[in-house]
Design an enzyme around this catalytic site. Structure first.
Site, PDB file in Angstrom:
ATOM      1  N   PRO A   1      -3.817  -0.784  18.927  1.00  0.00           N
ATOM      2  CA  PRO A   1      -3.581  -1.195  17.539  1.00  0.00           C
ATOM      3  C   PRO A   1      -3.729  -0.089  16.497  1.00  0.00           C
ATOM      4  CG  PRO A   1      -5.714  -1.987  18.291  1.00  0.00           C
ATOM      5  CD  PRO A   1      -5.042  -1.388  19.484  1.00  0.00           C
TER       6      PRO A   1
ATOM      7  N   LYS B   1       1.525  -0.820  15.155  1.00  0.00           N
ATOM      8  CA  LYS B   1       2.963  -0.860  15.445  1.00  0.00           C
ATOM      9  C   LYS B   1       3.441  -2.111  16.188  1.00  0.00           C
ATOM     10  CE  LYS B   1       4.201   2.876  13.489  1.00  0.00           C
ATOM     11  NZ  LYS B   1       4.345   2.444  12.099  1.00  0.00           N
TER      12      LYS B   1
ATOM     13  N   HIS C   1       0.859  -1.193   0.000  1.00  0.00           N
ATOM     14  CA  HIS C   1       0.000   0.000   0.000  1.00  0.00           C
ATOM     15  C   HIS C   1       0.888   1.234   0.000  1.00  0.00           C
ATOM     16  CE1 HIS C   1      -3.838  -1.954   1.874  1.00  0.00           C
ATOM     17  NE2 HIS C   1      -3.325  -2.676   0.905  1.00  0.00           N
TER      18      HIS C   1
ATOM     19  N   TYR D   1      -9.043   4.906   7.817  1.00  0.00           N
ATOM     20  CA  TYR D   1      -9.244   5.184   9.247  1.00  0.00           C
ATOM     21  C   TYR D   1     -10.320   6.251   9.365  1.00  0.00           C
ATOM     22  CZ  TYR D   1      -4.845   2.864  10.615  1.00  0.00           C
ATOM     23  OH  TYR D   1      -3.847   1.952  10.852  1.00  0.00           O
TER      24      TYR D   1
HETATM   25  C1  PHB Z   1      -5.405  -4.886  10.474  1.00  0.00           C
HETATM   26  O1  PHB Z   1      -5.493  -5.010   9.250  1.00  0.00           O
HETATM   27  O2  PHB Z   1      -5.615  -5.843  11.240  1.00  0.00           O
HETATM   28  C2  PHB Z   1      -5.038  -3.572  11.041  1.00  0.00           C
HETATM   29  C3  PHB Z   1      -4.732  -2.534  10.207  1.00  0.00           C
HETATM   30  C4  PHB Z   1      -4.384  -1.308  10.738  1.00  0.00           C
HETATM   31  C5  PHB Z   1      -4.388  -1.125  12.103  1.00  0.00           C
HETATM   32  C6  PHB Z   1      -4.690  -2.170  12.943  1.00  0.00           C
HETATM   33  C7  PHB Z   1      -5.027  -3.406  12.423  1.00  0.00           C
HETATM   34  O3  PHB Z   1      -4.085   0.094  12.603  1.00  0.00           O
END
Ligand code: PHB
Ligand code: APR
Length: 401
Positions: free
Chosen positions: A295, A299, A74, A203
């Site tokens: 999460p 990281k 990505h 996000y």
């Molecule tokens: C995930 O794809 O599990 C994932 C992606 C981004 C994050 C946390 C988890 O910030």
């Protein structure tokens, strides 16, 4: 049964397995002791974003073949608020760096295969694992495997047994300082059989709370929702989950996640935690055993990788010429990067979630923060360089790669 090794590794998560392989590449013996089964460790659903440096490290270690084939590169990420998506282009802002979406369980699967190919010991389903004599020059790991009691004498023990492991609690009281922040929310995560409707992560901060769009493969979507920290998953029917996901994520340009059969769902609490120093005598803590991040910045796995790179460098110097300086500075070197990732994860979390006790002022400030973030090149560059990963504190060459 009594036996000896150079480095005893507790835990076969990403930290323990990567360390074992780095040591193998340097001709250093290790034994890995894991209390769960191989299937459990491989099937456990975890996060899935690898920083550029973690991808480079896995390739340099020679365990990146499947990652190269199946990892989804990505070059950016979307931040969404007030029903609008804003793109942050990592490639342009960081001189070509990217992240790769590849499940942590896939990383673990590849590392277990690499370990087995070396014929070096890896015990699954070890019971009653304990560590002892940590302040001596030959610390010990004891465990029961099948019907046999093992006592493993080591030069050094690597505590890679995660947040709930036995290594950190085995350090005498008063030695470690713990820093902790527990968040008043958790994430409800699902895996769905649906082709990802966007090729990058989204996000979202919505009035009703945080939501995240992610993926695992061209046919599997991974989604998360902010919920109360102790939310019982039974309270959420599949219909209710989809309704809430769509309400929070749909944007004015008509984008929304594609709906599909939910194949896994669970709720995880969120916390920031650091134990310092990451060492006691001959015990070195690495990864989640020493620190965890919420999460939101993805990281966790990446910090585990940078810790074990620093530890591998120190152990290489120790075995090659008896040098202890890098073992002595291990904790300080790791913690610089750990604290920066802690700050980033805390910032992403606080900026994108709605806290139960927040004021109307706080929410407007969050919106302004996101507006600034997505309209200032300086702010976007700051997010991009932290998201793709700040530089490792030590070179691959120094760890024998
Ligand atoms: C995930 O794809 O599990 C994932 C992606 C981004 C994050 C946390 C988890 O910030
Ligand atoms: N004895 C042996 N093994 C243990 C014990 C024990 N008493 N307790 C826990 N373990 C094992 C766990 O079963 C797990 O396989 O240690 C391993 C720790 O692995 P992780 O929890 O994955 O931690 P780490 O390797 O540091 O990786 C950090 O994991 O939690 C995620 O988001 C986090 O991505 C990050 C990554």
């Amino acid at each position: 049964m009594h036996h000896k090794t150079q480095v005893g590794i507790v835990g076969a998560g990403p930290a323990g397995l990567m360390l074992g392989h780095l040591l193998h590449l340097n001709g250093i013996d290790s034994v890995i002791v894991e209390n769960r089964s191989r299937e459990y460790v491989i099937d456990r659903v975890r996060a899935g974003v690898l920083e550029q440096g973690t991808v480079d490290l896995l390739h340099a270690m020679g365990v990146g073949a499947r990652l190269r084939q199946e990892g989804l590169r990505h070059d950016g990420v979307f931040i969404s608020f007030l029903e609008q998506r804003h793109h942050i282009n990592f490639g342009e802002l960081t001189g070509g760096k990217a992240i790769t979406v590849y499940g942590q369980n896939e990383v673990v699967k590849d590392l277990i295969e690499a370990r087995i190919a070396t014929s070096r010991p890896l015990y699954f389903e070890a019971d009653h694992v304990s560590v002892d004599a940590l302040d001596s020059s030959s610390p010990v790991i004891r465990f029961r495997h099948g019907d046999v009691d093992h006592e493993l004498q080591c030069d050094v023990i690597a505590g890679c047994d995660g947040f709930h492991g036995v290594c950190r609690p085995s350090v005498p009281a008063g030695v470690l300082t713990m820093y902790e922040r527990v968040y008043p929310f958790g994430w409800l995560g699902i895996l769905a059989e649906a082709a990802p409707s966007c090729d990058e992560l989204v996000y979202t901060l919505h009035e009703r709370g945080f939501a995240l769009f992610s993926m695992r493969s061209p046919t599997i979507t991974r989604l998360y929702l902010q919920v109360p920290p102790d939310e019982p998953i039974e309270r959420w029917s599949d219909e209710a989950i989809w309704q809430e996901m769509l309400t929070r994520m749909a944007t004015r340009d008509g984008w929304k996640p594609s709906v599909g059969r939910i194949v896994q769902k669970s709720v995880t609490p969120m916390r920031s935690f650091v134990a310092t120093p990451m060492r006691y005598g001959r015990l070195f803590l690495a990864g989640d055993a020493a620190h965890i991040v919420p999460p939101t910045g993805a990281k966790g796995l990446n910090l585990a990788a940078s810790d074990v790179l620093v530890l591998a460098r120190a152990l290489k110097a120790f075995y090659e010429n008896g040098q202890t300086e890098w073992l002595d500075t291990y904790s300080d070197v790791c913690l610089r990067r750990v604290w920066k990732a802690q700050r980033f994860s805390w910032w992403m979390t606080s900026t994108l979630h709605r806290a139960p006790d927040e004021s109307a002022f706080d929410h407007q400030r969050q919106i302004a923060d996101l507006d600034y973030l997505t309209s200032s090149r300086a702010a976007m560059t700051s997010l991009a360089e932290q998201y793709v990963g700040l530089p490792a504190e030590v070179s691959f060459e120094s760890a024998g790669l």
